[in-house]
Scaffold this motif. Structure first.
Motif, short mmCIF file in Angstrom:
data_model
loop_
_atom_site.label_atom_id
_atom_site.label_comp_id
_atom_site.label_asym_id
_atom_site.label_seq_id
_atom_site.Cartn_x
_atom_site.Cartn_y
_atom_site.Cartn_z
N MET A 240 46.74 30.90 -48.21
CA MET A 240 47.18 31.74 -47.09
C MET A 240 46.17 31.70 -45.96
SD MET A 240 48.53 34.95 -49.36
CE MET A 240 48.62 36.05 -47.96
N THR A 242 44.54 33.06 -42.23
CA THR A 242 44.20 34.39 -41.75
C THR A 242 45.11 34.78 -40.59
OG1 THR A 242 42.60 33.45 -40.20
CG2 THR A 242 41.78 34.07 -42.37
N SER A 247 48.77 38.96 -42.97
CA SER A 247 48.29 40.16 -43.63
C SER A 247 49.33 41.28 -43.61
CB SER A 247 46.98 40.65 -42.99
OG SER A 247 47.18 40.99 -41.63
N GLN A 250 51.74 40.61 -46.66
CA GLN A 250 51.11 40.11 -47.88
C GLN A 250 51.80 40.59 -49.16
OE1 GLN A 250 47.03 41.29 -47.70
NE2 GLN A 250 47.47 43.46 -47.41
N THR A 264 48.04 31.77 -55.94
CA THR A 264 47.82 31.97 -54.51
C THR A 264 46.44 32.55 -54.25
OG1 THR A 264 50.17 32.47 -54.29
CG2 THR A 264 48.78 33.03 -52.43
N SER A 266 43.95 34.27 -50.97
CA SER A 266 43.92 34.83 -49.62
C SER A 266 42.48 35.17 -49.25
CB SER A 266 44.80 36.08 -49.56
OG SER A 266 44.59 36.82 -48.37
N PHE A 271 45.33 41.79 -50.57
CA PHE A 271 46.38 40.93 -51.08
C PHE A 271 46.42 40.98 -52.60
CE2 PHE A 271 47.38 36.60 -52.74
CZ PHE A 271 48.73 36.58 -52.43
N SER A 279 41.53 36.42 -54.19
CA SER A 279 41.06 36.47 -52.80
C SER A 279 39.57 36.18 -52.78
CB SER A 279 41.32 37.85 -52.19
OG SER A 279 40.49 38.84 -52.77
#
Length: 344
Positions: A240, A242, A247, A250, A264, A266, A271, A279
Motif C-alpha cells: 500500500m 502512502t 489511509s 484502510q 498486505t 502498509s 491499518f 505495517s
C-alpha cells in the motif's frame, strides 16, 4: 514596634530604612520576573486559534483527535486557552485551497496541515501565518522549505522518510511470503504522495528482484474490481502506498485483502488495527508529540523559520497474527521475532 530604632550606633541605618529598601527590592524582582515570562503567559485570558487542515474525512480516528490529546498534555485545552477550527476536504484535493483561505480569513495563530497537499494549499494561502506539516514526504523537493535544518519562510513540520521505508516494507513482504516474486502496488494517481510512492516502489522492487503490478484505484467504488484484477495477475502480496486516500479506506482494503487471502503491508499501524496483516513505518506517537511541541513553540513566539523540520527517530513493525491465520499464512519465526508489537 518603633521603626526608627537604630540597628547599630555606628551603622547609621534604621529598621525603617531597611524595610523600605526590602520592599523596593521585592517589587523590582517581581517586575523583572514578569518581563521574563513568555508572551502567552502574560495574557492569561487570550485564546489562541489553531487551524487544522486535512484532505481526509472527520472522525474519531482522524489525526486531529490524536493531536488534540498531545496538545492537552502541554496544557492547551479547547475553550480555555485554545479554539480549534477544523477543515476537511474529504478526499477532494480541489477543495483544499478554499478551505485554507477560510482559515486565513479567520486569522488563526497557526495552521496544522496533514500532508504535502494540505501544507502546500496552506502555504499558497498565506506567507505570514505559521504552518506546521504533520506528515511531509520530501518538503525540500516539494518547495515547502528551503532545507530541513533551516526551513525559512512560514513552514516547518515532521517528515516521514518514506523513500527509505518503501524498500524496507517490500523487503519484509519478501521475507514473510515464501517464494514471492510479484507484488501488487495499490496507488491513486490523483494524489501526489501516492504517485511518488508508486515510483519509489518500482525502483526498490528491482533491487529486491521483485516484479510489481500497478493496482491503480482512483475512487472508492473501484476497490472490488481492482482486487479481482490483482488475482488474475497472480500477484501474491499487496503493498500500500502512502497518502490520505489510501489511509481513509484502510479498513475496506484490509477486508478485501483478507477475502482474497492476500498478505498486505502498509506504513500505518492503524491499518493493522483495522485487520491488515503488517505495517512498518515511523512511530506515529512520536510524530504527534513533536508536532504539538512545534505548535507550542510557535504560540510562544518562535518563528517556523527557526524550527528545523524533524525526521522520525523511532520505527515500528506491527503484525496481526489473527489476520495471518485468517488468510492461511504462517509468519516465519525470524520475521515474528523482529516485530515491535503483535496482535494475537
Amino acid at each position: 514596634m518603633n521603626e526608627d530604632i537604630w540597628i547599630g550606633s555606628r551603622s547609621g541605618v534604621s529598621v525603617k530604612s531597611v524595610l523600605r529598601n526590602l520592599k523596593f527590592a521585592i517589587l523590582l524582582g517581581a517586575i523583572l520576573f514578569a518581563l521574563c515570562l513568555p508572551t502567552h503567559a502574560q495574557q492569561p485570558g487570550k485564546i489562541y486559534r489553531i487551524g487544522f487542515l486535512s484532505g481526509g474525512f472527520p472522525g474519531p480516528s482522524h489525526w486531529t483527535t490524536r493531536l488534540r490529546k498531545e496538545l492537552r498534555e502541554l496544557r492547551y485545552v479547547e475553550g480555555k486557552n485554545i479554539a480549534i477550527e477544523s477543515r476537511f476536504s474529504e478526499n477532494n484535493l480541489d477543495r483544499l485551497p478554499a478551505l485554507a483561505d477560510e482559515l486565513v480569513r479567520l486569522k488563526v495563530d497557526v495552521i496544522v496541515a496533514g500532508g504535502r497537499n494540505d501544507t502546500q494549499a496552506a502555504k499558497n494561502a498565506t506567507r505570514t501565518i505559521p504552518i506546521v506539516g504533520l506528515s511531509l514526504v520530501d518538503p525540500v523537493a516539494d518547495g515547502l522549505v528551503d532545507s530541513l535544518a533551516r526551513p525559512g519562510g512560514n513552514v516547518t513540520g515532521f517528515t516521514t522518510n518514506s523513500a527509505v521505508l518503501v524498500g524496507k516494507r517490500l523487503e519484509l513482504l519478501k521475507e514473510t511470503v515464501a517464494n514471492l516474486s510479484r507484488v501488487a502496488v495499490l496507488w491513486n494517481p490523483l494524489f501526489p504522495d501516492s504517485a511518488r510512492t508508486w515510483k519509489e516502489s518500482q525502483m526498490a522492487a528491482r533491487e529486491l528482484g521483485l516484479q510489481v503490478h500497478s493496482m491503480e484505484v482512483r475512487s472508492a467504488d473501484k476497490f472490488e474490481a481492482a482486487f479481482k484484477e490483482v488475482t488474475k495477475a497472480r500477484s501474491a502480496a499487496l503493498f500500500m502506498t502512502t497518502g490520505v486516500f489510501i489511509s481513509t479506506h484502510q479498513k475496506r482494503i484490509a477486508e478485501l485483502a483478507a477475502k482474497n487471502r492476500l498478505p498486505t503491508i502498509s506504513d500505518r499501524e492503524s491499518f493493522v488495527a483495522n485487520g491488515g496483516l503488517m505495517s512498518y513505518g515511523a512511530d506515529e506517537s512520536e510524530r504527534f508529540r513533536r508536532v504539538a511541541v512545534f505548535v507550542d513553540k510557535i504560540l510562544k513566539g518562535i518563528k517556523p523559520a527557526e524550527i528545523p523540520v524533524e525526521q522520525p527517530t523511532k520505527f515500528e513493525f506491527v503484525i496481526n497474527l489473527k489476520t495471518a491465520k485468517q488468510i492461511g499464512l504462517t509468519i516465519p519465526p525470524n520475521v515474528l521475532t523482529r516485530a515491535d508489537r503483535v496482535i494475537r
